[in-house]
Structure formats: C-alpha cells, structure tokens
Design a protein around this motif. Structure first.
Motif, short mmCIF file in Angstrom:
data_model
loop_
_atom_site.label_atom_id
_atom_site.label_comp_id
_atom_site.label_asym_id
_atom_site.label_seq_id
_atom_site.Cartn_x
_atom_site.Cartn_y
_atom_site.Cartn_z
N VAL A 277 -2.28 -14.43 4.21
CA VAL A 277 -2.96 -13.17 4.55
C VAL A 277 -1.93 -12.12 4.95
N TRP A 278 -0.85 -12.58 5.62
CA TRP A 278 0.16 -11.61 6.09
C TRP A 278 0.86 -10.93 4.92
N ILE A 279 1.16 -11.69 3.87
CA ILE A 279 1.78 -11.07 2.68
C ILE A 279 0.84 -10.01 2.10
N SER A 280 -0.42 -10.35 1.98
CA SER A 280 -1.39 -9.42 1.42
C SER A 280 -1.54 -8.17 2.28
N LEU A 281 -1.59 -8.37 3.61
CA LEU A 281 -1.75 -7.23 4.52
C LEU A 281 -0.52 -6.32 4.47
N LEU A 282 0.66 -6.93 4.40
CA LEU A 282 1.88 -6.12 4.33
C LEU A 282 1.94 -5.32 3.02
N LEU A 283 1.55 -5.98 1.91
CA LEU A 283 1.50 -5.25 0.64
C LEU A 283 0.48 -4.11 0.70
N LEU A 284 -0.64 -4.39 1.32
CA LEU A 284 -1.68 -3.37 1.44
C LEU A 284 -1.22 -2.20 2.30
N ALA A 285 -0.39 -2.48 3.32
CA ALA A 285 0.07 -1.42 4.23
C ALA A 285 1.03 -0.45 3.56
N ILE A 286 1.66 -0.92 2.45
CA ILE A 286 2.65 -0.07 1.78
C ILE A 286 2.04 1.26 1.36
N PHE A 287 0.84 1.24 0.81
CA PHE A 287 0.27 2.43 0.16
C PHE A 287 -0.16 3.51 1.15
N PRO A 288 -0.89 3.17 2.23
CA PRO A 288 -1.18 4.24 3.21
C PRO A 288 0.08 4.79 3.86
N LEU A 289 1.08 3.91 4.09
CA LEU A 289 2.35 4.41 4.64
C LEU A 289 2.99 5.42 3.69
N TYR A 290 2.97 5.09 2.42
CA TYR A 290 3.58 5.98 1.43
C TYR A 290 2.83 7.29 1.35
N VAL A 291 1.50 7.22 1.34
CA VAL A 291 0.70 8.43 1.29
C VAL A 291 0.94 9.29 2.51
N PHE A 292 1.06 8.66 3.68
CA PHE A 292 1.30 9.41 4.93
C PHE A 292 2.61 10.19 4.85
N PHE A 293 3.68 9.51 4.44
CA PHE A 293 4.97 10.19 4.37
C PHE A 293 4.98 11.24 3.24
N THR A 294 4.24 10.99 2.19
CA THR A 294 4.15 11.98 1.12
C THR A 294 3.43 13.23 1.59
N ALA A 295 2.37 13.05 2.39
CA ALA A 295 1.64 14.20 2.92
C ALA A 295 2.55 15.07 3.79
N LEU A 296 3.45 14.41 4.54
CA LEU A 296 4.41 15.17 5.35
C LEU A 296 5.36 15.99 4.48
N THR A 297 5.63 15.48 3.29
CA THR A 297 6.59 16.11 2.39
C THR A 297 5.95 17.22 1.55
#
Length: 597
Positions: free
Chosen positions: A161-181
C-alpha cells in the motif's frame, strides 16, 4: 484548467475519435502491463533453474513467445491509437481554423481597422498550432500513460500500500508546484506573444508593400524594427525559462526523493524475502512505468501552458460581437423597392471612429432614384465615411440611413450590401484569373456574361491580349496588371453584381489621362440606370452629375446642381476658380480638396 476545459468543450464533436483513442490506449496499457508479469515468471523460472540445475526449456520458450505476442500487440495498438490521434489533431486544427475564419467573416469593419492583417494571420497560426500540438500530445502520449499509471497504482497496492500511496502522491505534488510556477510563466508568455504578433503583422505589411519599402530604401529600418520584437522575445525568454527550470528542479527533486523511498521499500522487501526476485523485477518495472509520465510532466505541462496562452487570444476573437451571421444569409433578400421613397436618405447622421470625436455631424440629404450625386470636400472631410455608413460597415452614432424607405439598422447587412456596388479608388483584386475576379459577386455567372461585362467596362481588348486571355492569372493584388487595367476589371466586377446603388470612391484618381478615359467610359456604362454616389476627384467627373453635396468640417455646406453651385460662391465655385488659375499656390490649394485638373 478552465481554458483547457473550454478547448475540450469547443471540440466535443470529435468524441468518436477520442473514444477510439481510449480503446487503443486501454489495449496498449493492458499489453504493456502484462510484460512485467511475464518477466516476473521468467525471472523466477530462471532463478529456480539456476538453483536446481534443471532448466525447463519449453516453458522458457513459451514465456518468451508470450512476451513477443504482448510486445507485438502493444506495437499494433499504440500505432492505431497514434493514427487516430493524428487524424483527430488535424480535424481539430481544421475545426478551430474554420471557426476562427467564420468568426472573422462576421466581425464588423472596426475590428479590422484596429488590427494589423498580419497579426490576425499570425494569431491563427500560433494559437491554433499550440492548441493542436497539446491535444495531439495528450491523446497520443499522455492519455495512454495516465491509464497505465492508474493500473500500476492498483497492482502495486496489492503488494504494498505504501508504494501505491507514494506513487499516488507524486501527481498532486507535481500539480501543486506547477500551479506555483504557472501564473508568472503565463505573464511572460503573453508578453512574448504580443511581440510575435506585432512582428508578424509588420512582416505581412512589408511583404505586401515591398515596392514601397525598396523605393524608399527602408530595408534596414524594417529589418531593425522586426528584429527588435524578436530580440525582446529572446530577452523575455531568459527570465521565463530561468523561473520555469528553477521550479522544475524543485518539482523533480521532490519526485526523486519519492522514488528513492519507493525503490528502498522494494529492495528491502526483497532482501527480507517479502518479495521474490521476479516480483522485485516486476515492481521495479511497474514503478518505472509510473515514473515515465511523472518525469514527462514537465513537457506536457509546458505544452498545456502554451495551449492555454494561445487559447486566450483565440477565444478573445471568438468573444468579439459579430455584425451578422453570414452563414444564414446565403440568399440575398428581394431588392428593396419603394417608388415613392428616395433611393437613399441620410437623416441627421453623426459618426466618429472609436472613442474619437465626430467625423461627420448632422448630415441630412436625399438621393433620388436614378440620380447621380457627387460628394465634394477637403481631404478628410467625411466623404468616404458616409459611404462606409451607407454600406453598413459602421453604425452611426446618431440619425438614420434609409435605402428605398427602409431603415438600414433594421436590415440584415447581406441584404443591405446586396443593394450597393462599389468601385474603390484602389482596385482590390484577388490572386486568381481575370474571370474569377470579374465574377467575384457571382461565381456561377456564365462566361458570356463575364465577357459582356468586360466589353462594357472597356476591358475586353486588353484581357484578350493577355497570354491566356480571361484565364490569365493576375497575381497577388493584381500586381501583373496596370492601374488602369485593374480598375476596368473592378468596373466589370461591379457590373456583374448589378446592384441598384453604385458608389464610385474616387475610381479614376490614380490613373493617367488615357487610362482615366478608358475607365470613365466603362463607368458611364455602369452608372446607366443606377443611383450613383461619386466621391469626386476630378472636376471633369463632377460636371456631369445631377447634384453636388459639398461638405465643410464634417457638415453639409451646400447642395445643388453644378450650374447652381458654380454661381453660389461656395466650395465648388472656389474649386472652379482655382482650376482656372495657373498659379502654383492655387494648384496646392486644389490638392487640399483631393482635386486635380
């Protein structure tokens, strides 16, 4: 996201193509996901064979064949999806381009007064190209990868489950930093687009008027001005790119840390015998399949930002108020006939361009059916403005214009303009043949009618002398013809239109005496039986009209026959006196009225 949503809503009719792409993407994702499972089995089989020294060659060959089958299936389905994506992208480009041109055809003249033609053309190329490229990349590459990532998340969750959750976390993190940019990047992009559009506009102007540029030896100045705009885009790209890539270091650095943790979980799990070696190979491949779209997000986000920036300009044009919907006015309404009303009536007309002051004020006069009326004023006195108002190119600020008793504000512009034929001072021809230009108002007109119109316009003789006669190509803007030849074709074109109202906007002003006489003979034929408004340039043409309207300071000064105004002491009488004078000062004064001998 709102802009991307508008783009998708704008091309909703392409859903069958997207459905095909989705099906191919599902098949492609399924075959790609099967490969790690096969590799897991192969790995475990080989490891077991190494440990036991007993190799099942048949099983190895079967698994290799299965692997080949999945690879071939992936190759076929991904290419079918690519084919659908390419066709969808071209249909998208065609749809956006047609909608843009459709909108431009319906925009009022004031829009084109405020925009350079090259800017309008450049916007079509830049905006639609950026939108199309993004949609094509999304359908051909990113969308299939998103499906793959979704499947990877489900599969990895079964093992950790941890691997799946970490993979899932990648996309909102990326969107968040992209919104800042994004917001700051967009400001840079809009400024760059403005410079590119201005450079494109000037480029088109210079190309279309290259003779003027060369005759005034202004090549260096035009090049310098063009270069400044692109140098400015280069200067803006430096801080824009520095900002984007600085933030990309942060985004991707976060991803690197996340993937480090994921790989650590897999390797430690294998070392502790939680996973077999084959399972480790499968999970590493699965994570790699999820990592690819994550690391490629920079490319897709960059394209999406360009598409958003380009779509703003595109949708701004679509949001402009149209003067009419030309598609629903294919067949002109019946001619306006009211024998008891003047053919044209200007009633207390006032008008100014944009937010500027009035160019014409309180203009009132009638033009009887079949009458020839001349407009005379100093340069900039409002003559051409009245003609533009009559044709519905602009709406008056005050007053009414009536055609055969009908208020033009209540008529469709197609019906109104069907009543008016125009011969402009500059004969505007399209690239194509002589016949195509003459028949522009009615492409289905018979060849004999084209020749008859050319004869009446005193153009048949020179047309037949051209290398291919009526099939001769005139070149862009008619550059292969002389001024007099182009003007006679314009007269023949107006004859084919056969409108009851004729406007001659200084139709012979740019011609020498011989060419003027040839064109004037054609104009006499054209004016026969029509209501004609003549913007006067030569007093010889004014003398033959029924009445003259003189204008001073944007207002009507005098109205009367040539004989009456010759004796009134007003503008027309002054012009006659100036023409009779041989003094240089008087000749200069004539030029202020756009009048020559």
């Amino acid at each position: 996201m709102r802009s991307l949503g508008r783009i998708l809503a704008h091309v909703a009719n392409l859903w069958p193509w997207y459905l095909g792409i989705v099906i191919c993407s599902l098949a492609s994702a399924g075959t790609a996901l099967a490969v790690p499972f096969v590799l897991r089995s192969v790995t475990d089989l080989v490891v077991a064979a190494v440990n036991t020294h007993a190799v099942d060659l048949g099983a190895v060959v079967r698994l290799a064949a299965v692997l080949l089958a999945f690879d071939l299936a992936n190759t076929v389905t991904s290419n079918i999806g690519g084919y659908l994506g390419d066709n969808m992208a071209m249909r998208l480009r065609a749809g956006l381009s047609k909608r843009y041109f459709d909108k431009l055809l319906g925009l009022p003249q004031r829009y084109f007064d405020d925009e350079l033609s090259g800017t309008i053309i450049g916007r079509l190329s830049r905006s639609i190209t950026e939108i199309t490229q993004f949609m094509q990349s999304f359908s051909n590459n990113f969308f299939p990868m998103l499906l793959t990532v979704g499947a990877v998340l489900v599969i990895t969750a079964h093992y950790s489950v941890w691997i799946s959750l970490l993979l899932l976390a990648i996309f909102p993190l990326y969107v968040f930093f992209t919104a800042l940019t994004s917001r700051r990047w967009q400001r840079f992009e809009r400024r760059k687009n403005a410079h590119v559009d201005q450079a494109s506009g000037r480029f088109a102007e210079v190309i279309s008027q290259m003779r003027v540029v060369k005759s005034f030896v202004q090549e260096r100045r035009e090049y310098s001005g063009f270069s400044r705009h692109y140098d400015r885009t280069v200067a803006l790209t430096r801080p824009q790119s520095r900002w984007w890539h600085s933030m990309d270091v942060v985004r991707r650095g976060v991803l690197n840390v996340v993937f480090f943790v994921i790989y650590l979980i897999i390797f430690l799990g294998t070392a502790r015998s939680v996973y077999s070696l084959g399972t480790m190979v499968m999970l590493v491949q699965m994570v790699g399949m999820a990592r690819q779209p994550a690391t490629m997000m920079s490319f897709f986000v960059d394209q999406s930002q360009r598409a958003v920036a380009g779509s703003r300009d595109y949708f701004e044009v679509l949001a402009q108020p149209s003067e009419h919907d030309w598609r629903h006015e294919d067949a002109p309404a019946p001619a306006l006939i009211d024998a008891d009303a003047p053919m044209i009536s200007f009633r207390d007309i006032s008008f100014g361009y944009g937010q500027g002051p009035d160019v014409v004020e309180h203009i009132s006069f009638d033009v009887a059916r079949g009458e020839r009326l001349a407009l005379v004023s100093e340069s900039g006195g409002g003559k051409t403005t009245l003609v533009s108002l009559l044709m519905g190119l602009y709406r008056p600020r005050q007053g009414q214009i009536l055609v055969s008793g009908h208020d033009t504000s209540t008529l469709g512009v197609t019906q109104l303009r069907a009543e008016v034929g125009v011969v402009f001072q500059e004969p505007l021809l399209f690239s194509g043949t002589v016949s195509e230009n003459i028949a522009y108002a009615d492409p289905d007109v018979a060849d004999q009618q084209i020749r008859d119109a050319a004869k009446r316009a005193n153009a048949d003789a020179f047309i037949r002398a051209l290398p291919h006669g009526y099939a001769s190509v005139v070149g862009e803007r008619g550059l292969k013809l002389s001024g007099g030849q182009k003007q006679r074709i314009a007269v023949a074109r107006a004859m084919i239109k056969d409108a009851p109202i004729l406007v001659l906007d200084e139709a012979t002003s740019a011609l020498d005496s011989r060419a003027e006489q040839a064109v004037q003979n054609g104009l006499e034929q054209l004016m026969e039986g029509r209501t004609s408004i003549i913007i006067a340039h030569r007093l010889s043409t004014i003398a033959t009209v029924d009445r003259i309207v003189t204008m001073r300071g944007g207002r009507v000064d005098e109205i009367g026959s040539p004989a009456e105004l010759a004796a009134s002491g007003g503008i027309y009488a002054q012009l006659l006196a100036l023409q009779a004078s041989g003094r240089r000062r008087d000749r200069r004064r004539l030029k202020e009225f756009d009048i020559t001998h």
